[in-house]
Design a protein around this motif. Sequence first.
Motif, mmCIF file in Angstrom:
data_model
loop_
_atom_site.group_PDB
_atom_site.id
_atom_site.type_symbol
_atom_site.label_atom_id
_atom_site.label_comp_id
_atom_site.label_asym_id
_atom_site.label_seq_id
_atom_site.Cartn_x
_atom_site.Cartn_y
_atom_site.Cartn_z
ATOM 1 N N ASN A 60 7.083 5.647 -1.446
ATOM 2 C CA ASN A 60 6.249 5.536 -2.648
ATOM 3 C C ASN A 60 7.062 5.642 -3.945
ATOM 4 O OD1 ASN A 60 3.974 5.260 -0.998
ATOM 5 N ND2 ASN A 60 3.679 7.470 -0.912
ATOM 6 N N GLU A 95 0.839 -1.202 0.000
ATOM 7 C CA GLU A 95 0.000 0.000 0.000
ATOM 8 C C GLU A 95 0.875 1.255 0.000
ATOM 9 O OE1 GLU A 95 -3.391 0.160 -0.099
ATOM 10 O OE2 GLU A 95 -3.347 -2.026 -0.362
ATOM 11 N N PRO A 96 0.404 2.319 -0.670
ATOM 12 C CA PRO A 96 1.151 3.579 -0.615
ATOM 13 C C PRO A 96 1.207 4.120 0.810
ATOM 14 C CG PRO A 96 -0.552 3.655 -2.317
ATOM 15 C CD PRO A 96 -0.775 2.397 -1.534
ATOM 16 N N LYS A 108 0.755 6.951 3.291
ATOM 17 C CA LYS A 108 -0.099 8.142 3.285
ATOM 18 C C LYS A 108 0.462 9.246 4.169
ATOM 19 C CE LYS A 108 -4.284 5.847 1.928
ATOM 20 N NZ LYS A 108 -4.834 4.595 2.265
ATOM 21 N N GLY A 118 10.185 9.426 -6.200
ATOM 22 C CA GLY A 118 9.447 9.168 -4.975
ATOM 23 C C GLY A 118 9.540 10.380 -4.079
ATOM 24 N N GLN A 170 4.053 -1.714 3.077
ATOM 25 C CA GLN A 170 3.950 -0.331 2.625
ATOM 26 C C GLN A 170 5.019 -0.052 1.582
ATOM 27 O OE1 GLN A 170 4.096 2.048 6.284
ATOM 28 N NE2 GLN A 170 1.904 2.387 5.981
ATOM 29 N N ARG A 171 4.769 0.951 0.743
ATOM 30 C CA ARG A 171 5.674 1.289 -0.349
ATOM 31 C C ARG A 171 6.835 2.151 0.177
ATOM 32 N NH1 ARG A 171 3.891 -0.764 -4.801
ATOM 33 N NH2 ARG A 171 5.200 0.474 -6.182
#
Length: 174
Positions: A80, A19-20, A22, A116, A56-57
Amino acid sequence: MSILNIRNCLDPVLRKKCEPVKNIDGNLVALSNDMIETMFDSVGVGLAANQVGIPQRLIVVDFGFDAEKKEDHNPIIIVNPVITAAEEEQDGQEGCLSIPEIVADVPRFKRVEVKGVDLDGNDVRYEVEDYLARAFQHELDHLEGKLFWDMLGRTKRDILKRKFKKLLKEQGAE
């Protein structure tokens, strides 16, 4: 900082798309620092968050790593990350901290551009080639739920999987 447990390739967290991120907060900064310490302790060149059980990314890569000297560390953290450009393929030997003692020649792009965000929320962009390009592609594959042996033909992949399971059995870790 602390050394984290690196999940092996049989752990389902490594097969899920991450998941990205946040929010960049103190927990993410602490995780990043622990990932760097874990990467260095394991004598790795990169580490993705899902390799330590966090889907997580987020990746860390030792940007200053010299494969021959095994020194000059300069770890970078990318939140990300995405590959935005790539060119010219080449085969090269690859291993993985989640698949210890197993290596294979894997096709990768020779040059990539990765974008990123850093831990301060600033946009970052890296143009890398050869060994570092391979490291970035390898870590970004982890974020997509892929392992390096997924890039190989079925027969070669099956041989490596059997070899890895045999190693686990010999170590009493199965």
